[in-house]
Design a protein around this motif. Structure first.
Motif, PDB file in Angstrom:
ATOM      1  N   ALA A 105      17.421  29.354  31.190  1.00 54.78           N
ATOM      2  CA  ALA A 105      16.013  30.850  31.380  1.00 54.78           C
ATOM      3  C   ALA A 105      15.582  30.349  32.856  1.00 54.78           C
ATOM      4  O   ALA A 105      15.504  31.132  34.567  1.00 54.78           O
ATOM      5  N   ALA A 106      15.240  28.475  33.116  1.00 54.86           N
ATOM      6  CA  ALA A 106      14.211  28.417  34.106  1.00 54.86           C
ATOM      7  C   ALA A 106      15.361  27.961  34.877  1.00 54.86           C
ATOM      8  O   ALA A 106      15.126  28.478  36.742  1.00 54.86           O
ATOM      9  N   GLU A 107      16.367  28.261  34.773  1.00 58.65           N
ATOM     10  CA  GLU A 107      17.791  27.117  35.869  1.00 58.65           C
ATOM     11  C   GLU A 107      18.190  28.624  36.995  1.00 58.65           C
ATOM     12  O   GLU A 107      18.466  28.517  37.658  1.00 58.65           O
ATOM     13  N   ALA A 108      18.014  30.059  35.862  1.00 58.85           N
ATOM     14  CA  ALA A 108      19.086  31.364  36.324  1.00 58.85           C
ATOM     15  C   ALA A 108      17.592  31.485  37.590  1.00 58.85           C
ATOM     16  O   ALA A 108      17.815  32.127  38.402  1.00 58.85           O
ATOM     17  N   ALA A 109      16.226  31.286  36.512  1.00 64.99           N
ATOM     18  CA  ALA A 109      15.116  31.967  37.938  1.00 64.99           C
ATOM     19  C   ALA A 109      15.148  31.116  39.294  1.00 64.99           C
ATOM     20  O   ALA A 109      15.067  31.969  40.078  1.00 64.99           O
ATOM     21  N   ARG A 110      15.497  29.562  38.881  1.00 65.34           N
ATOM     22  CA  ARG A 110      15.727  29.274  40.587  1.00 65.34           C
ATOM     23  C   ARG A 110      16.769  29.536  40.925  1.00 65.34           C
ATOM     24  O   ARG A 110      16.193  29.961  42.457  1.00 65.34           O
ATOM     25  N   ALA A 160      24.889  29.034  28.874  1.00 64.68           N
ATOM     26  CA  ALA A 160      23.980  30.378  28.695  1.00 64.68           C
ATOM     27  C   ALA A 160      23.280  30.344  30.162  1.00 64.68           C
ATOM     28  O   ALA A 160      22.991  31.566  30.045  1.00 64.68           O
ATOM     29  N   VAL A 161      23.673  29.429  31.123  1.00 57.98           N
ATOM     30  CA  VAL A 161      22.901  29.869  32.583  1.00 57.98           C
ATOM     31  C   VAL A 161      23.305  31.519  33.022  1.00 57.98           C
ATOM     32  O   VAL A 161      22.847  31.982  33.197  1.00 57.98           O
ATOM     33  N   GLY A 162      24.827  32.087  32.271  1.00 60.06           N
ATOM     34  CA  GLY A 162      25.515  33.252  32.869  1.00 60.06           C
ATOM     35  C   GLY A 162      24.146  34.237  32.338  1.00 60.06           C
ATOM     36  O   GLY A 162      24.362  35.323  33.013  1.00 60.06           O
ATOM     37  N   GLU A 163      24.185  34.217  30.958  1.00 62.98           N
ATOM     38  CA  GLU A 163      23.347  35.085  30.707  1.00 62.98           C
ATOM     39  C   GLU A 163      22.123  34.908  30.633  1.00 62.98           C
ATOM     40  O   GLU A 163      21.709  36.292  30.984  1.00 62.98           O
ATOM     41  N   ALA A 164      21.636  33.688  31.015  1.00 61.72           N
ATOM     42  CA  ALA A 164      19.995  34.045  31.680  1.00 61.72           C
ATOM     43  C   ALA A 164      20.896  34.541  32.943  1.00 61.72           C
ATOM     44  O   ALA A 164      19.248  35.223  33.390  1.00 61.72           O
ATOM     45  N   VAL A 165      20.701  33.708  33.580  1.00 59.54           N
ATOM     46  CA  VAL A 165      21.457  35.028  35.437  1.00 59.54           C
ATOM     47  C   VAL A 165      21.343  36.695  35.254  1.00 59.54           C
ATOM     48  O   VAL A 165      20.424  37.416  35.740  1.00 59.54           O
ATOM     49  N   TRP A 166      22.110  37.052  33.935  1.00 56.99           N
ATOM     50  CA  TRP A 166      21.841  38.814  34.213  1.00 56.99           C
ATOM     51  C   TRP A 166      20.252  38.961  33.488  1.00 56.99           C
ATOM     52  O   TRP A 166      19.992  40.201  34.149  1.00 56.99           O
ATOM     53  N   ASP A 167      19.863  38.481  33.030  1.00 56.56           N
ATOM     54  CA  ASP A 167      18.055  38.841  32.766  1.00 56.56           C
ATOM     55  C   ASP A 167      17.308  38.532  33.771  1.00 56.56           C
ATOM     56  O   ASP A 167      16.894  39.763  33.850  1.00 56.56           O
ATOM     57  N   GLU A 168      17.283  37.780  34.525  1.00 59.30           N
ATOM     58  CA  GLU A 168      16.678  37.667  35.378  1.00 59.30           C
ATOM     59  C   GLU A 168      16.999  39.137  36.404  1.00 59.30           C
ATOM     60  O   GLU A 168      15.964  39.596  37.057  1.00 59.30           O
ATOM     61  N   VAL A 169      18.595  38.384  37.044  1.00 58.39           N
ATOM     62  CA  VAL A 169      18.739  39.622  37.577  1.00 58.39           C
ATOM     63  C   VAL A 169      18.089  41.576  37.255  1.00 58.39           C
ATOM     64  O   VAL A 169      17.540  42.304  38.571  1.00 58.39           O
ATOM     65  N   CYS A 170      18.388  41.908  35.866  1.00 57.93           N
ATOM     66  CA  CYS A 170      17.963  43.141  35.181  1.00 57.93           C
ATOM     67  C   CYS A 170      15.970  42.977  35.455  1.00 57.93           C
ATOM     68  O   CYS A 170      15.991  43.962  34.963  1.00 57.93           O
ATOM     69  N   ARG A 171      15.924  42.537  35.454  1.00 59.07           N
ATOM     70  CA  ARG A 171      14.545  41.800  34.784  1.00 59.07           C
ATOM     71  C   ARG A 171      13.507  41.940  36.619  1.00 59.07           C
ATOM     72  O   ARG A 171      12.561  42.471  36.509  1.00 59.07           O
ATOM     73  N   ALA A 172      13.908  41.192  37.402  1.00 55.66           N
ATOM     74  CA  ALA A 172      13.673  41.324  38.571  1.00 55.66           C
ATOM     75  C   ALA A 172      14.043  41.838  40.303  1.00 55.66           C
ATOM     76  O   ALA A 172      13.581  41.825  41.375  1.00 55.66           O
TER      77      ALA A 172
END
Length: 730
Positions: A271-276, A410-422
């Motif tokens: 999640a931290a990597e995806a947000a960055r 797992a960064v791939g799935e975390a990127v989708w979380d970040e895209v849909c959230r913000a």
């Protein structure tokens, strides 16, 4: 002499003794006085400002940076080679990717052998051809990312080697590695080049973890809680040292957060990597395009990932370019052709369905979908941005082709979380891009990505699919896969199933074609019963203009589902097709046309059903419950064979499938008995198409498969005794 200055004001400012005779005073701004002997002419050019002389920008390496680099240093593979090169020439070029520990290696090479080294860092824009080291007092010089290393010449390097040796110092120049650069430097400059490779991430992790968590027993407890398998996955070969340090920092964090499980640790780091990455992509379209392409296609060939990134980058630039009305694309009619489509960019008053309203709503989802409109791989797309290279690995697949994947998947799935959230305004353009998948492999990945977005938006993003599928068959393929996957994922399942139900009876062929794709076999797709019910609705809604295309879609889906299905799935398909064939309508015709391909795919399976006493399913056929009950195992097979033989357009395919079955039964008693059972049941059914088959085989050559079986069946049909001759095929 004239001047723009106020001469009176200037004279008033001079001492009175100098202005007694004004004829001796010359006012000349920017002038110069030559007091030497002049031979020949001379010229002086005045400018508004003096010429700027570039200054060498250099300064001491900060003590805390040097201490950190030396205190937890894990030696990379080329460390000893680098020391030998510096000992021999005093000048070393280090090539490597950013974020892999190049600077840490350089500082340790320069500080080697000194308890308190004095190191200076020189700005990368310096011209080393004119740079000089200080005479004394400095042990080493570091140049990071030299702007133009190829401007140097061999004599420049020789001078640098001589002057650094005279000054008792060393020089390390760090460059970003590009293909062929090491060879060019070695050949052109005759200089030592070290190709840096990152140190073992496990060693980097252990050094930092021991420093951050000194208690060995506590370290062991935390390692056991996370698990060795999780740590190995978080510390793969090639992981940049900075990421290994983050793993150590996360595991050593005090309090409950530091006692996380393996899944929690992985999710937190991802999640931290995806947000960055997503935050950095806000200002970098190239980074955004490559990031999303890796998220969708990680594990596929490098050219696929970079090619799809190039297409997305073209869409991003078009979406942010001048607003021009697009050419309205002709609606997709459900056929196999590709329609001429238009770029996005025309304002649409309708907000994206199910998504937050945007200040600048974008149009119906349309983009160039023809093969000749796809952007070619350009030089800019050959290498991904440094931010992507630092979090991805390029490895070879089984065929030796390079593939790209995240070092932390797992960064791939975390990127989708970040895209849909913000970043929900990205979703419409993202759907446009995903809908233009180039082949089946890309379509499968694109459908999976759309399903992931649907789950994270609780199904709201599925509202974007209706416009998408109207752009062409590629988009319908992707959308169908997305709906099938979403129908089994709770947050989006209800919306996906509602759309499938609605579209299966829609008048638009493109929507029904999407449902046919969604009914294909998939591990996470629709159950067989639901798929057959939806396909029946699709067939019932066939119009005059799309009959052939829809029939082809449904037939392909039935064959794919049967071929990949389990025994139960196959039984459901055959049972329901028999129900379709019992009615003289479009569904009955399609069942007759599709069934011969199923027999040709696996006639042994059908033979096994004829010779066994197992039921086809738990209930009767869809639409007519109990028509083929559990006690009648062979009933659906016999009914479908008879229906296909009765239908003139299906007769040739059914005849060929039966002849192939007969040929395969030669010399196999069990298969022969199965065919005897089938032909006997068909004789009892008195189907005209079957009689046509028997007569054609009777008139055929003696070597025709099933010749004797056909003669015996004709004798039964006519009420006479069966011939005694054996079938040559048996």
């Amino acid at each position: 002499m004239t001047t723009d200055l106020d001469s009176d004001g200037v004279l008033d400012a001079l001492p009175p003794g100098l202005v007694q005779d004004r004829g001796l005073v010359v006012i000349a701004p920017n002038g110069s006085v030559n007091t030497g002997t002049v031979h020949g002419g001379q010229r002086y050019t005045a400018t508004d400002s003096p010429a700027e002389v570039p200054l060498v920008r250099q300064g001491p390496v900060r003590a805390k940076d040097l201490q950190a680099a030396r205190g937890r240093f894990a030696r990379p593979p080329g460390y000893t080679t680098g020391l030998d090169a510096l000992d021999s020439s005093g000048v070393l070029f280090v090539l490597g990717a950013p974020g892999t520990g190049r600077q840490t290696l350089a500082l340790n090479l320069l500080a080697h052998g000194h308890a308190e080294p004095v190191l200076l860092q020189v700005d990368g824009t310096v011209d080393l051809a004119h740079w000089r080291p200080r005479p004394r007092g400095v042990h080493g010089y570091l140049v990071m990312n030299l702007a133009d290393p190829l401007s140097l010449r061999p004599w420049d390097v020789s001078r640098l080697e001589a002057e650094t040796e005279k000054a008792g110092a060393r020089l390390v120049v760090v460059l970003r590695e590009t293909p062929g650069l090491a060879r060019v430097l070695e050949d052109r400059l005759d200089v030592r080049v070290l190709r840096h490779r990152p140190p073992d991430p496990g060693e980097v992790f252990s050094l930092h973890f021991a420093s951050l968590c000194p208690d060995s027993q506590e370290r062991s407890r935390r390692r056991r809680r996370v698990g060795q398998e999780t740590l190995a996955a978080l510390l793969p070969t090639g992981l940049p040292p900075g990421r290994a340090v983050r793993v150590a920092e996360a595991l050593a964090r005090p309090g409950p957060e530091g006692r996380a499980s393996g899944a929690e640790l992985t999710a937190g780091l991802a999640a931290a990597e995806a947000a960055r990455l997503v935050s950095a992509a806000d200002d970098s379209p190239a980074l955004l395009a490559h990031l999303l392409s890796v998220c969708v296609h990680q594990g596929l060939r490098r050219n696929t990932v970079l090619g799809r990134a190039t297409e997305l980058l073209a869409l991003i630039r078009a979406d942010h370019g001048p607003v021009t009305p697009p050419t309205a694309p002709p609606p997709y009619d459900g056929g196999a052709g590709r329609a001429a489509l238009a770029l996005p960019g025309h304002p649409d008053p309708r907000p994206a369905a199910g998504l937050p309203d945007r200040a600048d709503p974008r149009p119906a989802l349309a983009l160039p979908d023809r093969a000749d409109s796809r952007p070619a791989l350009t030089a800019a797309a050959v290498e991904p941005p440094a931010e992507i290279a630092a979090v991805c690995a390029v490895r070879e697949d089984g065929d030796g082709d390079p593939v790209i994947a995240f070092l932390w998947p797992a960064v791939g799935e975390a990127v989708w979380d970040e895209v849909c959230r913000a970043r929900s305004p990205w979703l419409p353009l993202l759907h446009v891009w995903l809908g233009a998948a180039g082949d089946e492999e890309q379509a499968e990945r694109a459908g999976r990505a759309l399903a992931a977005l649907a789950v994270r938006t609780a199904g709201r993003s599925l509202g974007l699919l209706a416009d998408l599928v109207r752009t062409g068959p590629a988009a319908a393929e992707v959308a169908g896969r997305a709906l099938a996957a979403s129908s089994r994922l709770p947050p989006a399942a209800a919306t996906a199933r509602a759309l499938l139900e609605e579209w299966s009876g829609a008048p638009e062929a493109s929507l029904r074609a999407t449902v046919a794709v969604a009914c294909r076999p998939d591990a996470d797709g629709l159950p067989a019963e639901d798929a057959m019910r939806l396909l029946r609705r699709v067939v019932d809604a066939i119009g005059d203009g799309d009959a052939a295309a829809t029939a082809l879609h449904v037939s392909q889906t039935l064959l794919l589902r049967f071929s990949a299905g389990t025994h139960r799935t196959r039984a459901v398909i055959v049972r329901d097709l028999a129900v379709w064939a019992s009615v003289e309508d479009v569904a009955g015709l399609l069942a007759a046309l599709a069934f011969p391909a199923l027999v040709a795919d696996d006639c042994d399976w059908f033979g096994g059903r004829l010779s066994s006493q197992e039921a086809f399913g738990e209930t009767g056929g869809a639409g007519e419950p109990g028509k083929f009950g559990e006690e009648d195992v062979a009933g659906p097979v016999v009914a479908l064979v008879g229906a296909a033989l009765d239908e003139a357009s299906a007769y040739p395919a059914m005849r060929d499938a039966l002849l192939m079955w007969c040929a395969g039964a030669a010399g196999v008693p069990g298969r022969t008995r199965q065919l005897d059972e089938l032909f006997a049941r068909l004789v009892d059914s008195r189907r005209p198409g079957f009689l046509r088959l028997l007569l054609s085989i009777e008139r055929a050559a003696e070597t025709t498969p099933g010749k004797a079986l056909a003669e015996r069946s004709l004798a039964r049909w006519r009420g006479g005794p069966a011939p005694a001759a054996a079938d040559p095929a048996e």
